[in-house]
Design a protein around this motif. Structure first.
Motif, PDB file in Angstrom:
ATOM      1  N   THR A  17     -20.165  27.067  -2.585  1.00 26.72           N
ATOM      2  CA  THR A  17     -19.818  28.360  -1.967  1.00 26.72           C
ATOM      3  C   THR A  17     -18.324  28.428  -1.706  1.00 26.72           C
ATOM      4  OG1 THR A  17     -21.870  28.046  -0.750  1.00 26.72           O
ATOM      5  CG2 THR A  17     -20.550  29.972  -0.150  1.00 26.72           C
ATOM      6  N   ARG A  18     -17.797  27.310  -1.197  1.00 26.14           N
ATOM      7  CA  ARG A  18     -16.363  27.300  -0.884  1.00 26.14           C
ATOM      8  C   ARG A  18     -15.533  27.516  -2.145  1.00 26.14           C
ATOM      9  NH1 ARG A  18     -16.689  22.100   2.497  1.00 26.14           N
ATOM     10  NH2 ARG A  18     -15.461  21.268   0.790  1.00 26.14           N
ATOM     11  N   LEU A  19     -15.872  26.759  -3.179  1.00 25.92           N
ATOM     12  CA  LEU A  19     -15.091  26.872  -4.415  1.00 25.92           C
ATOM     13  C   LEU A  19     -15.154  28.288  -4.974  1.00 25.92           C
ATOM     14  CD1 LEU A  19     -15.781  23.520  -6.281  1.00 25.92           C
ATOM     15  CD2 LEU A  19     -13.651  24.322  -5.241  1.00 25.92           C
ATOM     16  N   ILE A  20     -16.380  28.854  -4.923  1.00 26.75           N
ATOM     17  CA  ILE A  20     -16.531  30.226  -5.447  1.00 26.75           C
ATOM     18  C   ILE A  20     -15.667  31.188  -4.625  1.00 26.75           C
ATOM     19  CG2 ILE A  20     -18.152  32.157  -5.710  1.00 26.75           C
ATOM     20  CD1 ILE A  20     -20.242  30.063  -6.556  1.00 26.75           C
ATOM     21  N   SER A  21     -15.691  31.018  -3.289  1.00 22.23           N
ATOM     22  CA  SER A  21     -14.872  31.912  -2.441  1.00 22.23           C
ATOM     23  C   SER A  21     -13.400  31.802  -2.823  1.00 22.23           C
ATOM     24  CB  SER A  21     -14.991  31.573  -0.957  1.00 22.23           C
ATOM     25  OG  SER A  21     -16.293  31.242  -0.637  1.00 22.23           O
ATOM     26  N   GLY A  22     -12.944  30.561  -3.025  1.00 19.61           N
ATOM     27  CA  GLY A  22     -11.535  30.352  -3.383  1.00 19.61           C
ATOM     28  C   GLY A  22     -11.206  31.042  -4.690  1.00 19.61           C
ATOM     29  N   ILE A  23     -12.073  30.845  -5.672  1.00 21.21           N
ATOM     30  CA  ILE A  23     -11.811  31.427  -7.003  1.00 21.21           C
ATOM     31  C   ILE A  23     -11.857  32.957  -6.935  1.00 21.21           C
ATOM     32  CG2 ILE A  23     -12.752  31.648  -9.350  1.00 21.21           C
ATOM     33  CD1 ILE A  23     -13.625  28.651  -9.019  1.00 21.21           C
ATOM     34  N   VAL A  24     -12.857  33.471  -6.216  1.00 14.61           N
ATOM     35  CA  VAL A  24     -12.979  34.934  -6.107  1.00 14.61           C
ATOM     36  C   VAL A  24     -11.729  35.518  -5.448  1.00 14.61           C
ATOM     37  CG1 VAL A  24     -14.228  36.792  -4.915  1.00 14.61           C
ATOM     38  CG2 VAL A  24     -15.490  35.027  -6.146  1.00 14.61           C
ATOM     39  N   SER A  25     -11.271  34.844  -4.402  1.00 15.18           N
ATOM     40  CA  SER A  25     -10.084  35.343  -3.701  1.00 15.18           C
ATOM     41  C   SER A  25      -8.869  35.376  -4.635  1.00 15.18           C
ATOM     42  CB  SER A  25      -9.837  34.456  -2.479  1.00 15.18           C
ATOM     43  OG  SER A  25      -8.554  34.611  -2.034  1.00 15.18           O
ATOM     44  N   ILE A  26      -8.706  34.299  -5.423  1.00 20.51           N
ATOM     45  CA  ILE A  26      -7.568  34.260  -6.361  1.00 20.51           C
ATOM     46  C   ILE A  26      -7.738  35.343  -7.433  1.00 20.51           C
ATOM     47  CG2 ILE A  26      -6.448  32.861  -8.154  1.00 20.51           C
ATOM     48  CD1 ILE A  26      -7.012  30.423  -6.349  1.00 20.51           C
ATOM     49  N   ALA A  27      -8.980  35.513  -7.879  1.00 17.13           N
ATOM     50  CA  ALA A  27      -9.227  36.520  -8.921  1.00 17.13           C
ATOM     51  C   ALA A  27      -8.923  37.924  -8.394  1.00 17.13           C
ATOM     52  CB  ALA A  27     -10.671  36.431  -9.398  1.00 17.13           C
ATOM     53  N   ILE A  28      -9.397  38.224  -7.180  1.00 19.60           N
ATOM     54  CA  ILE A  28      -9.117  39.558  -6.612  1.00 19.60           C
ATOM     55  C   ILE A  28      -7.607  39.729  -6.438  1.00 19.60           C
ATOM     56  CG2 ILE A  28      -9.411  41.047  -4.574  1.00 19.60           C
ATOM     57  CD1 ILE A  28     -12.185  39.810  -4.216  1.00 19.60           C
ATOM     58  N   GLY A  29      -6.978  38.676  -5.921  1.00 22.16           N
ATOM     59  CA  GLY A  29      -5.523  38.727  -5.721  1.00 22.16           C
ATOM     60  C   GLY A  29      -4.806  39.011  -7.028  1.00 22.16           C
ATOM     61  N   SER A  30      -5.217  38.318  -8.095  1.00 20.39           N
ATOM     62  CA  SER A  30      -4.548  38.497  -9.395  1.00 20.39           C
ATOM     63  C   SER A  30      -4.707  39.928  -9.886  1.00 20.39           C
ATOM     64  CB  SER A  30      -5.136  37.549 -10.442  1.00 20.39           C
ATOM     65  OG  SER A  30      -5.103  36.242  -9.955  1.00 20.39           O
ATOM     66  N   LEU A  31      -5.905  40.456  -9.676  1.00 24.86           N
ATOM     67  CA  LEU A  31      -6.178  41.823 -10.108  1.00 24.86           C
ATOM     68  C   LEU A  31      -5.317  42.827  -9.336  1.00 24.86           C
ATOM     69  CD1 LEU A  31      -8.325  42.446 -12.238  1.00 24.86           C
ATOM     70  CD2 LEU A  31      -9.743  43.396 -10.397  1.00 24.86           C
ATOM     71  N   LEU A  32      -5.212  42.580  -8.038  1.00 23.69           N
ATOM     72  CA  LEU A  32      -4.411  43.492  -7.200  1.00 23.69           C
ATOM     73  C   LEU A  32      -2.945  43.496  -7.634  1.00 23.69           C
ATOM     74  CD1 LEU A  32      -5.858  42.830  -3.614  1.00 23.69           C
ATOM     75  CD2 LEU A  32      -6.051  44.908  -4.984  1.00 23.69           C
ATOM     76  N   ILE A  33      -2.494  42.369  -8.187  1.00 22.59           N
ATOM     77  CA  ILE A  33      -1.107  42.316  -8.668  1.00 22.59           C
ATOM     78  C   ILE A  33      -1.018  42.899 -10.079  1.00 22.59           C
ATOM     79  CG2 ILE A  33       0.777  40.776  -9.345  1.00 22.59           C
ATOM     80  CD1 ILE A  33      -0.102  38.877  -7.159  1.00 22.59           C
ATOM     81  N   ALA A  34      -1.925  42.433 -10.931  1.00 26.10           N
ATOM     82  CA  ALA A  34      -1.807  42.767 -12.358  1.00 26.10           C
ATOM     83  C   ALA A  34      -1.851  44.268 -12.619  1.00 26.10           C
ATOM     84  CB  ALA A  34      -2.896  42.061 -13.147  1.00 26.10           C
TER      85      ALA A  34
END
Ligand code: GP9
Ligand code: MN
Length: 660
Positions: free
Chosen positions: A180-197
């Motif tokens: 769960t933790r790893l997924i949360s970390g990855i999801v957060s980075i993915a959302i962050g990347s999208l918000l920038i890209a």
């Protein structure tokens, strides 16, 4: 405290329970606080026309989610600690950038950190740059640091109790949590990347097109990527250019480059009779913004467009087939080519990409010869990374926008009349001979001056960009007239080699108004010349050598020629230009691969195939078979590639280390 089998520890004490809850929301506090600091930072900078927009907000949020989100992959106690450390690091970064920006109007970048002298030049000023309100950036630490430490200790204790009583480390019951933790970390980075890209992509495909390819100012990158994005990009850019460019230079290439400079030694050296003729003269170079050659000597509705320059030509050398050799680095490329006599790069600006390499630069060479060297430009010191590059080029000082009194607001900054007046006042304080490099600004695109500063009747071009351009040039001509009068009045004129040239073209591609002004149709070759030629005017202290010189020449030729007159052997320098006084025909190579020897003019095609390029014959001014241009092609390409190697592989440093 009673540990339970599955859930977190339940605290009997209410305040401890609250503390535990607050601590567990660490990621939320982190995101809110850092985001708030970034917004506050942006407001504190208040760069004109660059206030944070909604899309900038999403970009900033995205960056914070990436920087902090990975900690979601850690266990709660390490996450708390990591977020606290990140908060401290980011706050210090934001604060340092703020203080640095107040002084240099730029952000701290990798080249800045590598030029320690630049940062230390802040020295005594630091105290005056820090404001009381900056304390707001740190105020959360009062709560965040103790709270994080307490939470960390509580969670550590809790874990000890749990693991000793019920949950064995590494037992299967822990696995879902890690996942769960790893997924949360990855999801957060993915959302962050999208918000920038998304917003960055949107900006760079519309109003900020070409931003990353040929960017000119760190502030303009910041405007699109936000502060954290800027730092990420800056590290990437530096690493790409300096560590991962892939290409290394072979011993043969190194020797080949060195040989080229040896073989062309004579090109840089002029006729012995004029060597050292103006030893110890002052040198003033005026680089005039977007100043094309076609205006010289021309009239519109019976009025001269450049009356002062036209008068000056009677006692000056005028090179009427003089080419600018700039690329994407525009003004900064002209500066680089003139002072360093190397070609600018095919992409981006040398000033931004390689400000720390070793170069043979006019200011540095003259400084070693006892000159006082100054750069003058009434715009932000960080634009084109000038303040860093100028430090490396050997200027004693750089008078930038903040050093000028804005007593004549015009266009981007103070008008050229006041700019030149204030600059001359500063250089006339010099005790030694001086070298002054000045960059004008009033004739910058889109050339619109207030009615009060317009002097020409430009009918039928009134209120068109072409008409506005002529008005701006007329204004600059006036400013130059005032400058030369000022220098005469101060007794400096006949002790100075005075040079003026245009930095690059004016980006106006409309042929019709040109045809009207010049009274003939504008052919393809006419247009190419118009866009690639700028005037070069050299006034020698005694007014010698006056006349028009029509052998082709370019910006790279200025430095070797000046050194020759001043009695410094340019043969010893790693410069690629020619001496303008040397009788032989010159090959002038432009950054886009065009070249001319005065007999032919070659323009490459977009596909890069030589035979698809256009070869003009100067005797007919018509196109001719590409094969006529072919004998010069290899040398033109060779020059550009040697110049690129010198810059990207820092070859001058290597040549010197090898004992030359
Ligand atoms: C501003 C001046 C203009 O400092 O260099 O730059 P340009 O847009 O011509 O490259
Ligand atoms: Mn320019």
């Amino acid at each position: 405290m009673k540990p339970t089998i599955n859930g977190p520890v339940r605290y009997s004490n209410r305040s401890l329970r609250l503390l535990s809850l607050v601590g567990r929301l660490d990621i939320v506090w982190f995101v809110v606080l850092i985001l708030w600091k970034l917004i506050w930072f942006d407001k504190a900078l208040s760069i004109p026309n660059m206030a944070m927009s909604t899309s900038d907000f999403w970009v900033a949020l995205g960056a914070v989610l990436i920087v902090g989100g990975w900690t979601l992959g850690l266990s709660a106690r390490w996450r708390t600690l990591a977020l606290m450390i990140l908060n401290v690091i980011l706050t210090i970064l934001i604060f340092s950038d703020l203080v640095y920006f107040r002084y240099f109007q730029d952000f701290i970048s990798v080249p800045v950190l590598l030029q320690a002298a630049q940062v230390s030049s802040l020295g005594d000023s630091i105290a005056s740059l820090i404001m009381l309100k900056d304390g707001l950036l740190f105020i959360d630490w009062i709560v965040v640091i103790p709270l994080s430490i307490v939470t960390f200790r509580m969670l550590s204790k809790e874990r000890r109790v749990q693991s000793s009583s019920y949950i064995l480390p590494g037992s299967s019951r822990r696995r879902p949590k890690i996942i769960t933790r790893l997924i949360s970390g990855i999801v957060s980075i993915a959302i962050g990347s999208l918000l920038i890209a998304v917003p960055v992509q949107q900006a760079t495909s519309t109003w900020a097109k070409g931003l990353f390819a040929g960017h000119w100012w760190n502030a303009s990158i910041y405007n699109v990527t936000g502060l954290l994005g800027f730092h990420g990009y800056d590290v990437y850019r530096y690493a790409k250019d300096n560590w991962f460019s892939g290409a290394t230079i072979s011993a043969e290439e190194l020797a080949g480059a060195k040989q080229w400079f040896a073989d062309h030694r004579a090109d840089r050296q002029g006729p012995p009779v004029s060597f050292s003729k103006y030893k110890d003269s002052n040198v003033i170079i005026v680089q005039a913004e977007a100043f094309e050659n076609f205006v010289i000597g021309k009239k519109i509705n019976g009025q001269e467009i450049t009356p002062h320059l036209n008068a000056l030509l009677k006692e000056s050398m005028y090179f009427n087939r003089f080419f600018h050799q700039t690329g994407q680095g525009r003004t900064s490329d002209a500066d680089f080519g003139v002072n360093g006599s190397l070609h600018p790069l095919p992409t981006g600006s040398v000033f931004i990409r390689y400000p720390n390499q070793t170069y043979d630069m006019l200011p540095g060479i003259l400084k070693s010869a006892g000159y006082e060297t100054g750069a003058y430009h009434a715009y932000d010191a960080g634009f084109w990374n000038r303040y860093l590059m100028y430090n490396n080029m050997g200027y004693d000082f750089f008078m930038s926008r903040k050093d000028y009194k804005v007593d004549e607001p015009l266009g981007w900054s103070v008008g050229d009349k006041s700019f030149l007046r204030q600059s001359v006042a500063r250089m006339s304080e010099a005790q030694n001979p001086f070298y002054s490099f000045l960059i004008t600004l009033t004739s910058h695109h889109p050339y619109k001056l207030p009615e009060s500063a317009q002097q020409l009747n430009v009918d039928p071009h009134k209120d068109t960009i072409f008409g506005d351009y002529l008005q701006a040039i007329r204004y600059v001509d006036d400013a130059v007239g005032e400058m030369t009068a000022d220098l005469k009045q101060r007794g400096l004129w006949d002790k100075t080699i005075w040079v003026l040239y245009g930095d690059h073209d004016n980006s106006i591609w409309d042929r019709e108004p040109l045809a009207q002004l010049l009274g003939h149709d504008i052919s393809d070759l006419d247009m190419l010349e118009m866009k690639n030629q700028v005037p070069l005017i050299v006034h020698l202290p005694d007014g010698a050598n006056a006349g028009t010189y029509d052998t082709p020449s370019g910006q790279l030729d200025i430095a070797p020629t000046l050194l020759h007159w001043l009695g410094i052997d340019a043969g010893d320098k790693y410069m690629m230009g020619h001496n303008l006084l040397a009788p032989n025909n010159r090959l002038v190579v432009l950054r886009n691969g065009s070249f001319t020897d005065g007999n032919v003019f070659y323009v490459p095609s977009a596909d890069g195939l030589f035979e698809n390029g256009t070869c003009f014959d100067y005797s007919t001014r018509q196109t001719t078979d590409a094969s006529r241009c072919e004998p010069l092609e290899a040398e033109a390409k060779h020059r550009l590639s040697i110049s690129d190697q010198v810059i990207t592989h820092n070859l001058i440093k290597q040549f010197r280390q090898d004992g030359n």
